[in-house]
Design a protein around this motif. Structure first.
Motif, PDB file in Angstrom:
ATOM      1  N   ILE A  76       0.840  -1.189   0.000  1.00 16.70           N
ATOM      2  CA  ILE A  76       0.000   0.000   0.000  1.00 16.70           C
ATOM      3  C   ILE A  76       0.882   1.248   0.000  1.00 16.70           C
ATOM      4  CG2 ILE A  76      -1.689   1.311   1.335  1.00 16.70           C
ATOM      5  CD1 ILE A  76      -2.868  -1.335   2.241  1.00 16.70           C
ATOM      6  N   ALA A  77       0.593   2.146  -0.937  1.00 17.37           N
ATOM      7  CA  ALA A  77       1.372   3.377  -1.065  1.00 17.37           C
ATOM      8  C   ALA A  77       0.693   4.550  -0.370  1.00 17.37           C
ATOM      9  CB  ALA A  77       1.599   3.716  -2.535  1.00 17.37           C
ATOM     10  N   SER A  78      -0.638   4.618  -0.435  1.00 18.66           N
ATOM     11  CA  SER A  78      -1.318   5.768   0.153  1.00 18.66           C
ATOM     12  C   SER A  78      -2.794   5.480   0.382  1.00 18.66           C
ATOM     13  CB  SER A  78      -1.176   7.000  -0.760  1.00 18.66           C
ATOM     14  OG  SER A  78      -1.857   6.790  -1.979  1.00 18.66           O
ATOM     15  N   PHE A  79      -3.376   6.280   1.270  1.00 17.97           N
ATOM     16  CA  PHE A  79      -4.811   6.285   1.531  1.00 17.97           C
ATOM     17  C   PHE A  79      -5.328   7.691   1.226  1.00 17.97           C
ATOM     18  CE2 PHE A  79      -2.910   3.259   4.439  1.00 17.97           C
ATOM     19  CZ  PHE A  79      -3.757   2.164   4.430  1.00 17.97           C
ATOM     20  N   LYS A  80      -6.536   7.758   0.691  1.00 21.13           N
ATOM     21  CA  LYS A  80      -7.198   9.054   0.536  1.00 21.13           C
ATOM     22  C   LYS A  80      -8.600   8.939   1.112  1.00 21.13           C
ATOM     23  CE  LYS A  80      -8.088  12.881  -2.618  1.00 21.13           C
ATOM     24  NZ  LYS A  80      -7.939  13.410  -3.993  1.00 21.13           N
ATOM     25  N   VAL A  81      -8.859   9.749   2.121  1.00 17.74           N
ATOM     26  CA  VAL A  81     -10.127   9.696   2.849  1.00 17.74           C
ATOM     27  C   VAL A  81     -10.837  11.027   2.672  1.00 17.74           C
ATOM     28  CG1 VAL A  81     -11.220   9.341   5.080  1.00 17.74           C
ATOM     29  CG2 VAL A  81      -9.113   8.113   4.518  1.00 17.74           C
ATOM     30  N   TYR A  82     -12.132  10.964   2.354  1.00 19.65           N
ATOM     31  CA  TYR A  82     -12.931  12.167   2.150  1.00 19.65           C
ATOM     32  C   TYR A  82     -13.786  12.441   3.382  1.00 19.65           C
ATOM     33  CZ  TYR A  82     -11.704  11.821  -2.799  1.00 19.65           C
ATOM     34  OH  TYR A  82     -11.015  11.756  -3.975  1.00 19.65           O
ATOM     35  N   ALA A  83     -14.038  13.717   3.613  1.00 16.39           N
ATOM     36  CA  ALA A  83     -14.928  14.091   4.705  1.00 16.39           C
ATOM     37  C   ALA A  83     -16.362  13.733   4.381  1.00 16.39           C
ATOM     38  CB  ALA A  83     -14.804  15.597   4.987  1.00 16.39           C
ATOM     39  N   ASP A  84     -16.700  13.669   3.107  1.00 17.66           N
ATOM     40  CA  ASP A  84     -18.048  13.290   2.676  1.00 17.66           C
ATOM     41  C   ASP A  84     -18.317  11.837   3.085  1.00 17.66           C
ATOM     42  OD1 ASP A  84     -20.411  12.739   1.408  1.00 17.66           O
ATOM     43  OD2 ASP A  84     -19.770  13.410  -0.572  1.00 17.66           O
ATOM     44  N   PRO A  85     -19.337  11.575   3.905  1.00 19.35           N
ATOM     45  CA  PRO A  85     -19.578  10.200   4.375  1.00 19.35           C
ATOM     46  C   PRO A  85     -20.039   9.259   3.273  1.00 19.35           C
ATOM     47  CG  PRO A  85     -21.357  11.658   5.079  1.00 19.35           C
ATOM     48  CD  PRO A  85     -20.298  12.531   4.479  1.00 19.35           C
ATOM     49  N   THR A  86     -20.404   9.786   2.094  1.00 16.49           N
ATOM     50  CA  THR A  86     -20.854   8.920   1.009  1.00 16.49           C
ATOM     51  C   THR A  86     -19.720   8.496   0.081  1.00 16.49           C
ATOM     52  OG1 THR A  86     -21.371  10.748  -0.493  1.00 16.49           O
ATOM     53  CG2 THR A  86     -23.091  10.083   1.057  1.00 16.49           C
ATOM     54  N   ARG A  87     -18.509   8.996   0.306  1.00 12.28           N
ATOM     55  CA  ARG A  87     -17.405   8.670  -0.582  1.00 12.28           C
ATOM     56  C   ARG A  87     -16.654   7.435  -0.112  1.00 12.28           C
ATOM     57  NH1 ARG A  87     -15.349  12.402  -4.170  1.00 12.28           N
ATOM     58  NH2 ARG A  87     -14.132  10.585  -4.801  1.00 12.28           N
ATOM     59  N   THR A  88     -16.143   6.680  -1.080  1.00 12.31           N
ATOM     60  CA  THR A  88     -15.302   5.534  -0.772  1.00 12.31           C
ATOM     61  C   THR A  88     -13.904   6.008  -0.390  1.00 12.31           C
ATOM     62  OG1 THR A  88     -14.773   5.360  -3.124  1.00 12.31           O
ATOM     63  CG2 THR A  88     -16.551   3.960  -2.290  1.00 12.31           C
TER      64      THR A  88
END
Length: 414
Positions: A76-88
């Motif tokens: 795993i190189a990176s994670f991207k997390v959104y504040a929008d609860p509907t996003r993966t």
């Protein structure tokens, strides 16, 4: 017409004939790229959106375990997390489909190695968004449901439709030669726009109104003339911006000149390194702890990208996209020690050198993404108009040639 204007008209005409097909192609592919993000998220909504659950999202460690269960050799190189609860949650892998090949160097390591210029600062760097983005590690990207850890989608950013369209738009998929051709075409287009404005300028004030209005009830020849002259005048300012940013993304000397004019360094500083762990074999700082720290520092951010180190002394990079950011690459960056979690260094977008910020805006301005829907719509309309001008100009030239031939035949008859 004065001799000077006659020469300008000939230059405008023949340069337009020579580069017309390329201009039409570039403008049409630009239209496709204007709403790339929105089209991708509409076509593959299951990849980007999930139904929010009443429970809290699962830890990143659980999501990482789900990815490793499907791809045992994945790194795993990176994670991207959104504040929008509907996003993966987007999880990018290093290297090939199952991780980096033996002896290979991940693309991101090549681009962000010590002393190298980071993708975010390259004038032609890709903006984050569906289909591709920074920090992907050169491998596939997986989309994970944050509530169930189910993998709902997987893509290779370099195999997507829009990536192919962008490569065609920027260089006809011909490498450096194609990029040079596009850069020259953009430069010629700038000259065509400039000569077009000179030719548009009326000799008498009473002619000004005629060149500012389309005569909709006229013959098709007159309409074609007005579409080229009148609409060309209104679109020229915006086309200037698109062409200038296109030139800036095609030639390195533009970036170097901007850095020199703004007294900015040519390259961004090397990423900081982590201190040796106090205990041999100490576990790295967990991504969940990094994400919690980032959320604590910027609770109202749009997204948080956690890029894991590639070397034993590397640092964890966190890119935070604040609400109201001017572009998707206008992130605030923080580097953490991968063993202790201590903040080593940080830089907000406003603290970046002026030259780097200008160069980073080339693509958002070029695609119209800088202010969202309004500028994207404007870029789409202007690109469509830009594709029509070589066509209407060619029709005007052919009509003029037929008219001149008819006059010559009449004179010969007389």
């Amino acid at each position: 017409m004065s001799p000077i204007k006659s020469v300008i008209r000939d230059l405008h005409l023949y340069l337009g004939l020579v580069s017309g097909l390329v201009i039409v192609f570039v403008c049409l592919t630009g239209c496709i790229l204007a709403f790339e993000k929105e089209i991708e998220q509409t076509w593959y909504s299951e990849r980007y959106f999930v139904a929010p659950a009443p429970t809290a999202p699962l830890p990143l460690a659980r999501l990482a375990d789900a990815v490793r269960a499907q791809k045992p050799k994945a790194k795993i190189a990176s994670f991207k997390v959104y504040a929008d609860p509907t996003r993966t949650v987007e999880i990018s892998l290093a290297g090939g489909p199952n991780g980096p090949e033996k002896g290979s160097i991940p693309t991101e390591a090549k681009q962000e190695g010590r002393g190298a210029e980071r993708p975010a600062e390259k004038p032609a760097g890709k903006a984050e968004g569906p289909g591709r983005g920074k920090g992907d590690g050169g491998g596939p990207r997986l989309y994970v449901n944050p509530y169930t850890a189910a993998i709902v989608g997987e893509i290779n950013p370099r195999d997507t439709f829009f990536h192919t369209v962008e490569q065609l738009h920027r260089g006809l998929v011909a490498g450096k030669i194609g990029k040079l051709v596009m850069g020259i075409s953009s430069s010629i287009f700038l000259f065509i726009l400039g000569t077009g404005l000179v030719l548009w300028w009326p000799a008498a004030r009473k002619s000004l109104t005629q060149r500012l209005q389309v005569k909709w009830g006229s013959s098709w020849k007159r309409l074609n003339h007005d579409f080229h002259v009148v609409l060309g005048f209104y679109a020229s300012l915006f086309l200037f911006v698109l062409a200038i940013t296109g030139v800036g993304m095609s030639f390195d000397w533009v970036s170097q000149g901007i850095n020199q004019l703004t007294n900015s360094p040519l390259k961004r500083p090397e990423p900081p390194v982590s201190a040796a762990p106090a205990v041999a074999g100490a576990a790295p700082f967990a991504p969940d702890a990094v994400l919690a720290l980032a959320r604590q520092q910027a609770p109202g951010a749009i997204s948080y990208s956690v890029q894991l180190p590639k070397e034993a002394d590397g640092s964890i990079k966190v890119a935070i996209l604040p609400a109201g950011a001017i572009a998707e690459n206008a992130t605030n960056e923080v580097f953490l020690d991968q063993y202790s979690g201590q903040v080593i260094s940080g830089q907000t977008y406003e603290q970046r050198p002026v030259g780097h910020r200008i160069r980073g805006l080339f693509k958002p301005v070029h695609t119209g993404a800088i202010f969202g829907w309004p500028t994207k719509t404007l870029a789409l309309i202007i690109s469509l108009l830009g594709a029509t001008f070589p066509v209407t100009g060619t029709i005007m030239w052919l009509s003029r040639r037929r008219k001149n031939r008819k006059k010559m035949r009449q004179l010969q008859t007389v």
